[in-house]
Design a protein around this motif. Sequence first.
Motif, PDB file in Angstrom:
ATOM      1  N   VAL A 319       3.076 -51.690  35.744  1.00  0.00           N
ATOM      2  CA  VAL A 319       2.294 -51.118  36.838  1.00  0.00           C
ATOM      3  C   VAL A 319       1.530 -52.262  37.480  1.00  0.00           C
ATOM      4  O   VAL A 319       0.888 -53.046  36.783  1.00  0.00           O
ATOM      5  N   VAL A 322      -2.071 -50.629  41.262  1.00  0.00           N
ATOM      6  CA  VAL A 322      -1.960 -49.292  41.854  1.00  0.00           C
ATOM      7  C   VAL A 322      -3.354 -48.711  42.099  1.00  0.00           C
ATOM      8  O   VAL A 322      -4.217 -48.767  41.226  1.00  0.00           O
ATOM      9  N   LEU A 517       6.149 -44.297  43.642  1.00  0.00           N
ATOM     10  CA  LEU A 517       6.095 -45.590  42.964  1.00  0.00           C
ATOM     11  C   LEU A 517       7.450 -46.275  43.063  1.00  0.00           C
ATOM     12  O   LEU A 517       8.486 -45.632  42.967  1.00  0.00           O
ATOM     13  N   LYS A 521       4.764 -50.615  41.971  1.00  0.00           N
ATOM     14  CA  LYS A 521       3.838 -50.633  43.109  1.00  0.00           C
ATOM     15  C   LYS A 521       3.847 -49.271  43.787  1.00  0.00           C
ATOM     16  O   LYS A 521       4.878 -48.616  43.873  1.00  0.00           O
ATOM     17  N   LEU A 522       2.688 -48.900  44.279  1.00  0.00           N
ATOM     18  CA  LEU A 522       2.584 -47.635  45.006  1.00  0.00           C
ATOM     19  C   LEU A 522       3.004 -47.898  46.442  1.00  0.00           C
ATOM     20  O   LEU A 522       2.354 -48.653  47.161  1.00  0.00           O
TER      21      LEU A 522
END
Lengths: 568, 376
Positions: A319, A322, A517, A521-522
């Motif tokens: 992740v 985010v 996602l 990354k968002l």
Amino acid sequence: MSAQEPVIDVRDLKVTFATDAGDVAAVRGVSLHVDPGQVLAIVGESGSGKTVTARSILGLLPETALASGAVVLRRNDDAASSDVLSLSPSRLREVRGRDAAMVFQEPSTALNPVFPVGWQIAEGLRAHRRLTRAEAHREAVDVLRRVGIPDPEERAKHYPHQFSGGQKQRIVIAQALVLNPGLVIADEPTTALDVTVQAEILDLLRRLPEEFGTAIVLITHNMGVVADLADQVAVMYHGRIVEQADVRTLFSAPQHPYTRALLDAVPRVGGPRLRPARTAPVGETALTAAPSTGAPVVEARSLTITYPGRFRRPGFTAVDGVDLSIHAGEVLGLVGESGSGKTTIGRAIAGLTPVTGGELTVLGTQVRGIHERDFRAVRRRIGFVFQDPATSFNPLLTIAACVAEPLLVHGVAKDLDAARPRVDELLEAVQLPKAYGDRFPHELSGGQRQRASLARALALDPELLIADEPTSALDVSVQARVLDLFARLQEELGFACLFISHDLAVVDLLADRIAVLHHGKLVEQGTGAQVLGAPQDPYTQRLLASLPVPDPVEQAERREAWRALVTR
Amino acid sequence: MTADVSVPNDTPADPADIPVDALPSRGPLWKRLPVVRQLRTSVGLQRGMLVTGVVITAIFLVTAIFAPLIAPYGGSQLRSGSVAFGAQKAPSAAHLLGTTVGGYDVLSRVVWGTRTALLVMIAAVVLSIFLGIFLGLVSGYFGGWIDRVLVVVADAIYAFPSLLLAIVAAIVISKGQSSMWGGILAAAISITVVFVPQYFRVVRSEVVRVKAEAFVEAAKVIGTPPARIMVRHVLRNSVRTLPLIVTLNCSEAILTLAGLGFLGFGIEPSAAAEWGYDLNKALSDVTSGIWWTSVFPGVAIVLTVLGVTLVGESLNDLADPRLRTRRAAGRRGARAAVQSEVDVVEVDPLDAPPVADEDTSTGRTGSHDETTGGAR
């Protein structure tokens, strides 16, 4: 085409398995046939006998099975046909691969990891024809090129782990095609793949009848895949074919009540939602603006989670920076493909995976670097529903004992007897009869177990519920019921929810807001209408276009749109 | 809506994945006990092996328990009344299996020897099971340096020949003492030293596997303290293979005890009868044609080990769905089986299928029950 003899003609096939509990009839009198160049889809839920039917075409049934009826398979050179069920093992070996071949569900296990892929394809060739090593290799390279592996001369020397999941499935298809069989049996060929990769593989499979003249028996439970690929559809239920029709008729005018129920249960993007859209307070339409209704339940700021590397390799960042927030009473849908980090975020919020960077505040507590002891108080305010209902219950405890665990652990109830009234209440809330509390998890079906799992998650009246792919292990009609229940409970109890799923349509049913996602990354977040109605990010657009819809006419249009998007 | 039918993603690659049964109706308790259950499910050669093993083991147990009633004399008795038995007497009416060089009655020694063997077996297995399970649980669940140290120690013990280790342990523990319980405990503890690493390893690997299961995570998520997770969730799911190892270790315990006795580290003849010791003393008899002193204790060892091993191996085969043979399908007609299933399945009114003529709920869970059943 219809004047020709069918490639495969199954007549009154019955398959029975010997088990410890006596005989189980898996297939009870199935008759079907496939003409050359046709795609027949067999749809049905788990246990309907569709895989067993397909496997008996290749004589791949285990020893405990007893098959009767006839499975007449035509030779690929039209010379003769033979009944697979009565063939001797050596004759059966000749038939396999030459007359009919199989594409398996999981490409990563269908290939042998210690041999180059070119060798593995050539092996099938050399088993059937007298070829030199070089000739076989040449043909293998040729078939790899035809299934769309770039630079096949070089890639044929590579090992399976050097290919991506989609490419591996192409190789498995190449392996099936190399002997030019009249029939390819594809057993859930795209179930293990992400939706964008699935679209590519479906595109390849669609070209097979035209370019290779191959008929396909497609086994799937995904109605979108059926709409995309099939000419004919056979619906199986409890070992029988309940309805058989061409694809347009089946989708536009299903006859059998089971088929209708099945089609109704399939969630669609932009279809009717299960929950009313939240009456958003003024100012919440702008996502960046903090809503006036108190602090968010979950707030992540440039949240980063890195798994430590091994052997001096750098760690893997699951992740990456985010930002997201979940407000009280809100359902946030988190969508992404496998490896996008969506499950990791859910686990981090539940305190199962340590946060390595950024900030994550859950119910007012900073989670990063927190001690388990300090987090326990927060835990009783969080519920978690796991993906696989089969493994998320201790097999040795009764359902009541499992549901009562949170109550006992947090001292709400002294013992199981004291907790029982609350357990019964919870079971009732998830529409399970009270008596089911005394059963063991394996005595419940998948959907029932997932509802019990929901009961356990709600035992302490949590303010936040994390649902990690709660329906992906369930059949589509069961999924519809569980989602329905979920939506109702959310409305009644008003908990905030992080709903993690890979299925855009499922998320669209439930979520107030959707976050997408991609590689940790968002890429996009907003309301369902914003993200799915008018996606801004190219990845979201591709994701949406890849999703096959359960409607053959609409899907044909979407397919063109997808092609345009991919080739752009 | 339709019935929930839970099946693994329906690719029965091996018989383990084949739809097994609906709700396994739970019979009375005695039918679910480890050995009884397997006796009921086995067929053919596997059943023959299991029955043979069970019969031999049962005879062994009965002999051990009722030794005072069965044996004509005491285990260390040298004379009846004031008349000595005499040494190396051939089998006769007074001494059915003859007498040994030391003047003991062979039949009585063999019968009383079962008692010693049983006691050592029980003591050794009980001691090693508790220690092994505890260490395996702690080591597997917490991991880290405790785990590493314990694994290295277990590996180191493996590196020694087990009999050598047992000899050293026997010397350290008993220091030449030779009372019955002293001897039995010495033998048991020296066997324990060899066995603990085995239980430790098996339990540890199971714990490591179970620890990753979703239901343990589910327990963590609701804030269950580690001790409760270990006892309530991990332990009971990790011991299902133990009944097999116990039976296999029992036979190994007998062999180790006999080996110790044969080498002279066992129990003194005046304290308790022990087959290994008798075999040792019978060594010189063999060349002079006195067969009865060596054959009978030897046969006793072989039969006991055979019986217990047969039980263990059969349990092992039967616990594995891939090794278990079944009756062929279709012999009794599929119709009958379907019928009986309907009786068992209570169709959930909420999940009742629209065309529910018959319900064949199926699932891997059935075979799962198969394997966990032994631990219940």
